[in-house]
Enzyme design. Structure first.
Site, mmCIF file in Angstrom:
data_model
loop_
_atom_site.group_PDB
_atom_site.id
_atom_site.type_symbol
_atom_site.label_atom_id
_atom_site.label_comp_id
_atom_site.label_asym_id
_atom_site.label_seq_id
_atom_site.Cartn_x
_atom_site.Cartn_y
_atom_site.Cartn_z
ATOM 1 N N GLY A 199 0.607 -4.872 0.993
ATOM 2 C CA GLY A 199 -0.682 -4.811 0.216
ATOM 3 C C GLY A 199 -0.384 -5.596 -1.155
ATOM 4 O O GLY A 199 -1.260 -5.961 -1.860
ATOM 5 N N ALA A 241 0.940 -1.128 -0.032
ATOM 6 C CA ALA A 241 0.035 -0.140 0.063
ATOM 7 C C ALA A 241 0.883 1.087 -0.008
ATOM 8 O O ALA A 241 2.204 0.975 0.372
ATOM 9 C CB ALA A 241 -0.774 0.018 1.321
ATOM 10 N N GLU A 264 4.241 -4.961 7.368
ATOM 11 C CA GLU A 264 3.582 -3.977 8.093
ATOM 12 C C GLU A 264 3.884 -3.768 9.641
ATOM 13 O O GLU A 264 4.008 -2.667 10.036
ATOM 14 C CB GLU A 264 2.230 -4.356 8.244
ATOM 15 C CG GLU A 264 1.172 -4.065 6.650
ATOM 16 C CD GLU A 264 1.456 -5.403 5.839
ATOM 17 O OE1 GLU A 264 2.213 -6.134 6.057
ATOM 18 O OE2 GLU A 264 0.926 -5.320 4.753
HETATM 19 N N1 COA Z 1 4.656 3.213 -0.503
HETATM 20 C C1 COA Z 1 5.068 4.229 -1.078
HETATM 21 N N2 COA Z 1 6.378 4.227 -1.818
HETATM 22 C C2 COA Z 1 6.939 3.353 -2.130
HETATM 23 C C3 COA Z 1 6.638 1.864 -1.566
HETATM 24 C C4 COA Z 1 5.482 1.925 -0.603
HETATM 25 N N3 COA Z 1 4.951 0.863 -0.060
HETATM 26 N N4 COA Z 1 7.558 0.950 -1.682
HETATM 27 C C5 COA Z 1 8.169 1.754 -2.455
HETATM 28 N N5 COA Z 1 8.264 3.046 -2.612
HETATM 29 C C6 COA Z 1 8.867 4.089 -3.158
HETATM 30 C C7 COA Z 1 10.095 4.443 -2.573
HETATM 31 O O1 COA Z 1 9.752 5.712 -1.650
HETATM 32 C C8 COA Z 1 10.894 5.250 -3.765
HETATM 33 O O2 COA Z 1 10.119 6.574 -4.233
HETATM 34 P P1 COA Z 1 11.011 7.885 -4.178
HETATM 35 O O3 COA Z 1 12.083 7.536 -5.276
HETATM 36 O O4 COA Z 1 10.089 8.853 -4.524
HETATM 37 O O5 COA Z 1 11.811 8.001 -2.816
HETATM 38 C C9 COA Z 1 10.699 4.147 -4.929
HETATM 39 O O6 COA Z 1 9.360 3.723 -4.634
HETATM 40 C C10 COA Z 1 11.653 3.082 -4.879
HETATM 41 O O7 COA Z 1 11.790 2.457 -3.683
HETATM 42 P P2 COA Z 1 13.052 2.369 -2.808
HETATM 43 O O8 COA Z 1 12.956 2.144 -1.435
HETATM 44 O O9 COA Z 1 14.059 3.534 -3.251
HETATM 45 O O10 COA Z 1 13.881 0.904 -3.715
HETATM 46 P P3 COA Z 1 14.959 0.276 -2.925
HETATM 47 O O11 COA Z 1 15.313 -0.891 -4.036
HETATM 48 O O12 COA Z 1 15.830 0.830 -2.009
HETATM 49 O O13 COA Z 1 13.800 -0.844 -1.864
HETATM 50 C C11 COA Z 1 11.968 -2.090 -1.101
HETATM 51 C C12 COA Z 1 12.919 -1.694 -2.358
HETATM 52 C C13 COA Z 1 10.729 -2.866 -1.675
HETATM 53 C C14 COA Z 1 12.638 -2.936 -0.071
HETATM 54 C C15 COA Z 1 11.436 -0.795 -0.424
HETATM 55 O O14 COA Z 1 10.938 0.161 -1.236
HETATM 56 C C16 COA Z 1 10.347 -0.937 0.359
HETATM 57 O O15 COA Z 1 10.729 -1.514 1.728
HETATM 58 N N6 COA Z 1 9.361 -0.497 0.350
HETATM 59 C C17 COA Z 1 8.113 -0.586 1.494
HETATM 60 C C18 COA Z 1 7.542 -2.084 1.411
HETATM 61 C C19 COA Z 1 6.660 -2.002 2.654
HETATM 62 O O16 COA Z 1 6.670 -1.880 3.906
HETATM 63 N N7 COA Z 1 5.286 -2.340 2.062
HETATM 64 C C20 COA Z 1 4.257 -2.606 3.052
HETATM 65 C C21 COA Z 1 3.395 -1.203 2.903
HETATM 66 S S1 COA Z 1 2.043 -1.410 3.985
#
Ligand code: COA
Length: 257
Positions: free
Chosen positions: A112, A66, A135
């Protein structure tokens, strides 16, 4: 309808819906959830479409969750509304579609994103896929059905471990645990999804819908899955597709639905 967050392609009774926010790792914001809901509902009502493939754009993510940026400032009531509306609009709707939806998990499926894949009827993954419900690391819990569907798919013990550790599973582990049905290299993922969709599309759409309803009934606390199966089984007998399927068998030819 013109979509801004998803792509839609249709060919030979199969639709492919691609979540298209690759720079945000296809995170599910409100607009994307609404577009997916509208698009999938339309596809379910389209008699030409017999199977749907759901995937994410870019090589990195199916859906990274999400949209955290959107809900970071929410309070208790906003949180309840977010989960309730999302479940109603998209996650429960996918599960109850009578057109099978295949999740082609092509990278991160987190929070999500994994909940979205779990709401689909069939899941396959590429070798680079990573799946988890992180989460609790954000101070919240899965809200789009994840606490229920993960336990249904991998069992309560493994679900408890995944949810409380906020850990990620590799594609191979996910296959071992029954969270995904098949794992293939990234370049083969969509062709495998198409192969499964094509096999589905040759069978009776009515019977497939009836089977989905019967299977789902077994997971609903207020329904008797066996009674639902009897009802749906009986209903099939009154359909032209049943006549065609059984006649084709007796005439030693392939049924044409
Ligand atoms: N919500 C909003 N934005 C998200 C997102 C999410 N769930 N997951 C990734 N993004 C965005 C990042 O903020 C970043 O945006 P920006 O360039 O504007 O800052 C972009 O996507 C790229 O993500 P980034 O974190 O830089 O990539 P990464 O390769 O370093 O890491 C993940 C990848 C998947 C490990 C990391 O993005 C992450 O942990 N995301 C959240 C996962 C999560 O907790 N999901 C559950 C949500 S309830």
């Amino acid at each position: 309808m013109n979509y801004t967050n998803i792509l839609l392609e249709k060919a030979e009774h199969i639709a492919q819906v691609t979540i298209n926010r690759p720079d945000q790792l296809n995170a599910l914001n409100k607009a994307t959830i609404f577009e997916l809901s509208t698009c999938l509902t339309d596809l379910d009502n389209d008699p030409e479409i017999r199977a749907v493939i759901l995937t994410g754009s870019g090589g990195k993510a199916f859906v990274a969750g999400a949209d955290i940026k959107e809900f970071a400032s929410f309070g208790t009531e906003d949180g309840k509304k977010l989960a309730a509306e999302g479940q109603l609009l998209l996650f429960d709707r996918i599960e109850s579609m009578t057109t099978p939806v295949i999740a082609a998990v092509n990278g991160f499926a987190l929070g999500g994103g994994l909940e979205l894949a779990m709401a689909c009827h069939i899941r396959i993954a590429s070798t680079n896929a990573k799946m988890g419900l992180p989460e609790v690391s954000l101070g919240v819990i899965p809200g789009y059905g994840g606490t229920q569907r993960l336990a249904q798919l991998v069992g309560k013990g493994k679900a408890m471990e995944m949810i409380t550790t906020a850990g990620m599973m590799t594609a191979e582990e996910a296959e071992k645990w029954g969270l995904v049905n098949h794992v293939v290299e990234g370049e083969e993922l969509i062709s495998l999804a198409q192969k499964i969709a094509s096999r589905i599309s040759r069978n009776s759409p009515n019977a497939i819908g009836a089977a989905i309803k019967a299977v789902n009934a077994g997971f609903e606390y207020d329904k008797d899955g066996y009674a639902k199966e009897i009802e749906e089984f009986g209903n099939c007998f009154g359909t032209p597709e049943f006549v065609e399927g059984t006649t084709a068998f007796l005439e030693k030819r392939k049924a044409s639905f």
